[in-house]
Design an enzyme around this catalytic site. Structure first.
Site, PDB file in Angstrom:
ATOM      1  N   HIS A  48       0.803  -1.218   0.000  1.00  0.00           N
ATOM      2  CA  HIS A  48       0.000   0.000   0.000  1.00  0.00           C
ATOM      3  C   HIS A  48       0.841   1.276   0.000  1.00  0.00           C
ATOM      4  CE1 HIS A  48      -3.441  -2.585   0.817  1.00  0.00           C
ATOM      5  NE2 HIS A  48      -4.170  -1.578   0.406  1.00  0.00           N
ATOM      6  N   GLY A  49       2.073   1.196   0.411  1.00  0.00           N
ATOM      7  CA  GLY A  49       2.886   2.401   0.386  1.00  0.00           C
ATOM      8  C   GLY A  49       4.262   2.163   0.972  1.00  0.00           C
TER       9      GLY A  49
END
Lengths: 462, 366
Positions: free
Chosen positions: A316-317
């Protein structure tokens, strides 16, 4: 290019649709590939090279794996494919994060300052699923580079998913039907997605910005921010998935559903069966099950869960708050396995959702935090632990100003709207009401686009 | 009804609408400006290799297509209608309506910014004007939020604190309180500014403090029947247009305005601006760094320097009868370091006349 933009909606899309529907079927994938590359290169032309390289390598690896199926060479090629794909993803997405993390340990390495190519996490996972499936013998390798390129770069799902498995669309790449019925459902879905993104998510995003910038913080403001962000990210991401599925239908594809009212979940594990379903199933099939799934001793299972959710967070990041976000869910999944699931099951339906919603709200506060100290401060504010007043004049004002939008969003996150829609669909009045509603929706989203509404895209960083 | 027919009925109207909008978007000629928004509209960017590969073309193309979209104004109004009426939001683009008047939510008071601005004004006064025997006055223009925000529950400045703070930081100047001389009906409902025909009491309050006589018989002239102020354009809310007036008298008619930037000498009112981007520029031709008003009807030789923002444009003409010469300095467009060069200190009265938004701004005053 964003779906929720005038250039896409009124310039790019009409041209693609005309080109796509005037050519014979055998050229349709080529048209899709061509326009998908234009779509991808629109924002960052330089990364077209990366996209084309990824397509060519995935295509060649697929052919080589099939050619040497059953031999050690096939294994070498699938490993190479995984290493190259993850290597590119690692460099473009995680190099800066890795270096800055190492620097906190006392090293003094130079940051490579690599810009993140849009959608790289999505199309890398698609290529990985393809080569692994070919290696496993689940699908034959694609002989046409045009069809393979169209699969990898297909613009409806290129930048925000769902993560389409090659096995799900292989047949559709060869043969698919185009019909008025399918296209009309696609148009409806596309407009609903645009409405979710532009009319709800973007407006909630403004509220989140206001809450975060407020000079009169309060406990109520903190809760408003947390609720608004959780709803914003849901309507943003599920709206994009709706648009992708709708566009897919117009082009004759049936893409998998990606969301199923996740905030109605009665457990964290249920939430992950309803939220970003294509990512959850990808990690299940390509990481969790190969690690042994749940058919292993408890301690090993815990390790498997930690690995999967560490990777989910990292996907996600490239930041520690995302990693912790993943691990946060791992902890609750383990607790559910130990006792929490049984405990939640004993509670009545509506009551059981409350602790789950609380867990989810806190998780999204972590997701949205720029740093761990920010997360700590945000959670402390929510629970009145840092001396904030319960209410402030500003929080009252913005609560009143956004009350209706919040109610609409909360109701819209439940299955109620779908149920009412399905019931109405069978009535005669809906036959006439639906086209009017769709026209009104098109006018409303156009008005917000023209009016230059706040338009962040939360999943760009993935 | 067959499924095909049903699908056609579902999709037909919306596809038709989509096609019409798309075709219109492709063929509609580009406009230069949006009068409602008071800004130039983006134009089609040049297609060059560098622009394309650098991504600049794409960014500018998005601005162009958004700005030039057909029926832009009706769509902006529709957006505001949805936000304000359907979603019941209390403001649109920070603009709210209370007592039939539109106002914009202001930032909270920043002590540091107010102190910085006051320090700049103090420096100009004490280093340049004070040694020549000038006396200074300061008046804070109460903006519309002063009368509306707190009363109607809108976020805004803490005016009591701002007043205290400005009194304290501007202590080198004599304080003039304008709050009692005005009320909300003295302002345009669609604009941020006060109405010239309604600020006689405020002008009188200033004149009394300054010690000059300004009483006059004015003629109230209709400038425009359909003035739509800055808030009407920014919010795209259905605010009814309103009349705009300007005041004249033989003394005011004889006064001249010299603009240092253009080198032109005009009257107090610029009729050409009435139908331009901002009709409020009627007063003293709008924003200008340095202007000098000469009043041949006054033979006292008394002079006034006003450090001002846009509120000063409509107020200054009303102070003309009391002075032979009024110099207007707008430090938003002129560096304070240049003041000694262009405005020699000769013991003039010095009036600082600013709205709260300017005093609370960061780096607006140079």
């Amino acid at each position: 290019m964003l779906f929720s933009s005038i250039p896409f909606a009124f310039y790019f899309l009409p041209v693609v649709l005309i080109a796509y529907f005037v050519v014979p079927f055998r050229f349709k994938n080529a048209i899709l590939l061509l326009f998908s590359l234009i779509f991808y290169g629109w924002g960052e032309p330089i990364y077209l090279l990366l996209m084309v390289t990824s397509i060519v390598m995935g295509y060649i690896f697929g052919l080589l794996i099939e050619k040497y199926r059953g031999t050690a060479k096939a294994k070498v090629f699938v490993v190479l494919s995984v290493v190259v794909s993850l290597g590119l993803l690692g460099w473009f997405k995680y190099a800066d994060f890795a270096v800055s993390s190492l620097n906190t340990l006392g090293l003094n390495l130079v940051l490579p300052n690599v810009a993140l190519p849009i959608g790289i996490s999505f199309y890398t996972f698609q290529i990985l699923s393809y080569t692994i499936d070919v290696y496993r013998g689940d699908v034959p390798a694609q002989k046409s580079i045009v069809d393979f390129g169209a699969y990898v770069s297909m613009f409806p799902q290129l930048i925000a998913g769902p993560i389409v498995r090659y096995s799900d669309v292989a047949a559709q790449l060869r043969v698919r039907t185009h019909s008025l019925e399918k296209a009309s459902l696609g148009v409806r879905r596309l407009l609903i997605g645009l409405g979710k993104k532009i009319l709800i998510a973007n407006q909630l995003g403004q509220l989140v910005e206001i809450c975060r910038a407020s000079n009169q913080p309060s406990v109520v403001f903190s809760w408003m921010c947390a609720v608004a962000f959780a709803l914003q990210i849901y309507f943003d991401f599920s709206g994009y998935s709706d648009m992708a599925i709708g566009l897919g239908k117009i082009f004759g594809f049936d893409l998998m559903e990606n969301f199923d009212h996740p905030f109605m979940s009665r457990s964290v594990s249920e939430f992950w069966r309803r939220w970003h379903m294509s990512l959850g199933s990808w990690f299940r099939d390509y990481v969790y099950i190969p690690l042994g799934g749940n058919r292993v001793p408890f301690a090993r299972w815990c390790l498997n869960v930690l690995v999967v959710w560490f990777l989910t967070g990292l996907w996600h990041g490239a930041a520690w708050n995302f990693v912790l976000w993943g691990l946060y869910f791992a902890v609750f999944l383990v607790l559910e396995k130990l006792f929490l699931a049984k405990w939640l099951k004993k509670l009545p339906g509506a009551v059981a959702r409350i602790p789950v919603l609380l867990i989810l709200l806190v998780s999204f506060v972590l997701f949205n935090a720029g740093s761990l100290s920010q997360f700590g401060s945000d959670v402390a504010s929510m629970f009145g632990m840092n001396g904030l007043p319960f209410l402030s004049a500003q929080s009252v004002y913005y609560l009143r100003s956004y009350a209706l939008l919040l109610i609409v969003a909360i109701v819209g996150a439940t299955p109620l709207v779908r149920k009412v829609g399905l019931r109405l669909e069978k009535t005669a009045v809906m036959t006439w009401l639906e086209p009017v509603a769709l026209c009104a929706l098109l006018l409303a989203v156009t008005a917000f686009l023209v009016g230059g509404s706040f338009n962040p895209f939360l999943y760009f960083r993935f | 009804m067959s499924n095909k027919k049903k699908a056609l009925l579902r999709m037909g109207p919306v596809v038709l609408l989509f096609v019409v909008l798309s075709v219109f978007a492709w063929v509609k000629p580009a406009q230069d400006v949006s009068l409602a928004e008071r800004r130039p509209l983006a134009q089609m960017p040049q297609i060059t290799w560098d622009q394309l590969t650098g991504g600049k073309f794409m960014t500018e193309f998005e601005s162009y297509t958004t700005d030039q979209f057909p029926l832009r104004e009706p769509f902006r109004k529709l957006k505001s209608f949805i936000q304000f009426n359907l979603l019941a939001q209390k403001d649109v683009n920070d603009i709210y309506i209370a007592e039939g008047s539109a106002s914009k939510i202001e930032e909270a008071v920043s002590d540091k910014r107010v102190e910085n601005n006051a320090q700049k004004l103090q420096n100009v006064y004490e280093s340049h004007f004070a040694p020549s025997g000038s006396q200074a006055w300061f008046a804070l223009v109460p903006d519309k939020n002063y009368y509306l925000a707190e009363k109607h529950g809108y976020p805004g400045m803490d005016y009591a604190h701002l007043l205290d703070l400005t009194k304290q930081t501007m202590s080198f100047a004599e304080w003039i309180d304008l709050t009692g001389a005005l009320d909300i009906s003295d302002y345009y409902t669609t604009d941020s500014h006060w109405r010239q025909e309604c600020i006689g009491d405020a002008a009188q309050t200033l004149a009394e403090a300054l010690g000059v006589e300004i009483s006059q018989e004015y003629t109230q002239n209709l400038a425009r029947e359909d003035f739509a102020g800055v808030y009407a354009g920014q919010s795209a809310l259905p605010l009814p247009a309103e009349p705009m007036y300007y005041l004249t008298s033989p003394v005011l008619d004889g006064a001249t305005v010299f603009d240092w930037e253009t080198g032109e000498t005009t009257g107090l009112y610029d009729m050409e601006e009435l139908f331009g981007r901002d009709p409020y520029d009627l007063y003293l031709s709008g924003a200008a760094a340095l202007q000098v008003i000469e009043n041949p009807a006054c033979d006292t030789g008394r002079e006034l320097v006003i450090f001002r923002d846009s509120f000063g444009s409509s107020m200054a003409p009303l102070l003309v009868p009391g002075y032979s010469k009024i110099t207007l300095v707008d430090l938003r467009y002129m560096a304070s370091a240049l003041v000694p060069e262009y405005v020699p200190a000769q013991g003039q009265d010095v009036l600082f006349l600013y709205a709260p938004g300017v005093m609370n701004s960061s780096n607006l005053l140079k």
